[in-house]
Design a protein around this motif. Sequence first.
Motif, short mmCIF file in Angstrom:
data_model
loop_
_atom_site.label_atom_id
_atom_site.label_comp_id
_atom_site.label_asym_id
_atom_site.label_seq_id
_atom_site.Cartn_x
_atom_site.Cartn_y
_atom_site.Cartn_z
N ILE A 16 0.79 -1.17 -0.07
CA ILE A 16 0.09 0.02 -0.02
C ILE A 16 0.80 1.16 -0.04
O ILE A 16 0.53 2.36 0.09
N LYS A 20 -0.25 5.12 -0.06
CA LYS A 20 -0.13 5.99 0.88
C LYS A 20 0.63 7.11 0.24
O LYS A 20 0.42 8.66 0.73
N ASP A 55 -5.38 -5.38 2.97
CA ASP A 55 -4.55 -4.31 3.61
C ASP A 55 -5.00 -3.00 2.89
O ASP A 55 -5.09 -1.96 3.53
N GLU A 58 -8.40 -2.09 4.89
CA GLU A 58 -8.07 -1.51 6.20
C GLU A 58 -7.38 -0.13 6.07
O GLU A 58 -7.98 0.64 6.89
N TYR A 59 -6.58 -0.03 5.18
CA TYR A 59 -5.93 1.48 5.04
C TYR A 59 -7.07 2.42 4.47
O TYR A 59 -7.25 3.40 5.04
N GLU A 62 -9.57 2.78 7.84
CA GLU A 62 -8.84 3.43 9.19
C GLU A 62 -8.18 4.64 8.88
O GLU A 62 -8.03 5.44 9.85
N LYS A 63 -7.40 4.72 7.95
CA LYS A 63 -6.54 5.96 7.56
C LYS A 63 -7.42 7.10 6.70
O LYS A 63 -6.84 8.22 6.83
N CYS A 64 -8.08 6.55 5.94
CA CYS A 64 -8.83 7.45 4.87
C CYS A 64 -10.29 7.76 5.18
O CYS A 64 -11.06 8.79 4.46
#
Length: 629
Positions: A16, A20, A55, A58-59, A62-64
């Motif tokens: 990822i 990122k 993955d 999840e990103y 949780e992050k976006c």
Amino acid sequence: MDLPTVVYNSARDGRIRRLKTFLGHRSKDVVGQLVGATTHGATPLVMACRNGHYDVVEYLIEKCGADVEQPGSVVFDRDTIESAPPLWCAAAAGHLAVVELLIKRGAKVNSTTKTNSTPLRAACFDGYFEIVKFLVKHGADIELANRHGHTCLMIACFRGHVKITKFLLSLKADANRKSVKGNTALHDCAESGSLEIMKVLIEHGARMDVDSFGMTPLLTAAIAGHTHIVEYLMWLPHLVCRKEKIDALELLGATYVDKKRDMIGALEFWKRAMDERYRGDGPVIQKPMALPGVAAYDFAREITDPEALEDLFADPDEMRMQALLIRERILGPAHPDTSYYIRFRGAIYADSGKFNRCIELWNYALDIQQSMLEPLNSMTQGSLFSFTELFSFMVGDDVKQTSRGQRVPPVEREELMRVFKKAVLEVKLGKQMLDKMPACERDLSNLNRVLVITLHLACLLTRDTPKPDSAEHMELHRVLYELVKINAKGKEGRDTLQLTHCKDAALVSSYSACEFPSPHLTRALLKVGADVTAKDYDGNTALHLVAMWRSTIPWRINVAKTLLEAGAHIDAVNNDGETFEMLLNDKTRYDAVNPVKYTTLTCLAARVVKRTQPINNVPRHLRHFVQMH
């Protein structure tokens, strides 16, 4: 590079880092917009869930801040599923880890697609047992059905997933729940052919109910040709009576004739049915009184004498007619298989060079469909389309042969007219049905297809127009007038004349005898009053549509001249302000039209008025004329 491409590439190489890098330097608002945007109807999260990229999922969550409930369109087995939530996508694709992650992050376990399909139903479809157990453990509703009323148990039975079926039944799933069309899980099992699931359902109290066509699971198995299911059910006297057993044997014999092409097997089932009628336990069960003979069946009658069955084997064609008669009697005219096998038998006759038998059978099937089905039904469309292809194949100047080497005879004009009248009737009934609906609920795609098919039949009829003042000539133009008078409009608001000149409408047939635009059909439609100045939703007249054809062959100019001589305005503009001349891709051929010849003083005056005067200054009765220039 857009976000979906980055998501795909990131998932493909298992990292990822690329994702990122793409998102890391952007503001929270921009990230939110990118993550929530769709490409071909799918969000990045939906794409990642569909493909099982844990993955990335999840990103994005949780992050976006990706919305775990935002649906999108995804493709499974070449079918597009609309409004599919991420959880549904992961469950349908069998990605247990992604399903667990989504539930952990708050995804609703009973979220649905546009057709009301749940993630649990999606997992049941392809037999993902572990996902089924996990979803049920977290509150999935096992009785929540899709828009057709099909439950998770029904789809598991239809797909033959024994473990899931047993699991759902252990949770007290309703084994006798009915769909919108009245079928139960037992019907689905009988259609798919799983005897093991059949036994499990019966152990859990499944009943021999009938669906909306009056079919029991026993008859459903006979239609499908699942002999082992039929044999099993016939020996369950608490579920099947003697009359039902006879019907199943007769119907199974018909299936062996048409579907399995096993004449010996069919004859054996019919003999067993006769024995059960006349020699079984209890009183004799006579066959119903025979109806008047049908020309399509060559006036065949159902055999009622057991001894006469022996003679059938020497006459395969008679056996095929018996199969059609038996099927129509047991299933009834409304059942789709009745008309399907009539059409199937007709196609076999056509392939062997017996075109008259084919046409007679197809007409009979079409009559059944138009009398039993709602207007514009897909089955009726299919019959009309088959006629169009058959007649287009038979019409033409070149000598044709069937796949077996027989010479193809020319189609009789009376047969063409016979089907054309039925097509016009379908257009009329279809428009009447749509006119009763609210405008927001009308789907014109079916009417458009029937209109195009009808116009192709008209194209064949006008290819060799009868002599003026003859009865055939008058009849053809009378029916054409009726078609134009219906004023049916298909997609884009195009009427009969516009569709005849639209390149999209030329896709219905692959035979040269039925090509659009047809100068003969154009003249015939204009003669019966088609409006040459009518416009579609984009403001295009038939003349505009002719110019849009990407072709330089002479007929385009000839058709354009025919329209202009009938009153089409060469300087009429569409919604984009384009005229016929502007749309032509081959300007050299425009010289052949000679715009001066087709430009009137009133047209020139209208251009000046439109350019120099506010429309409100123009008398009301002249405004439409001015605005079209």
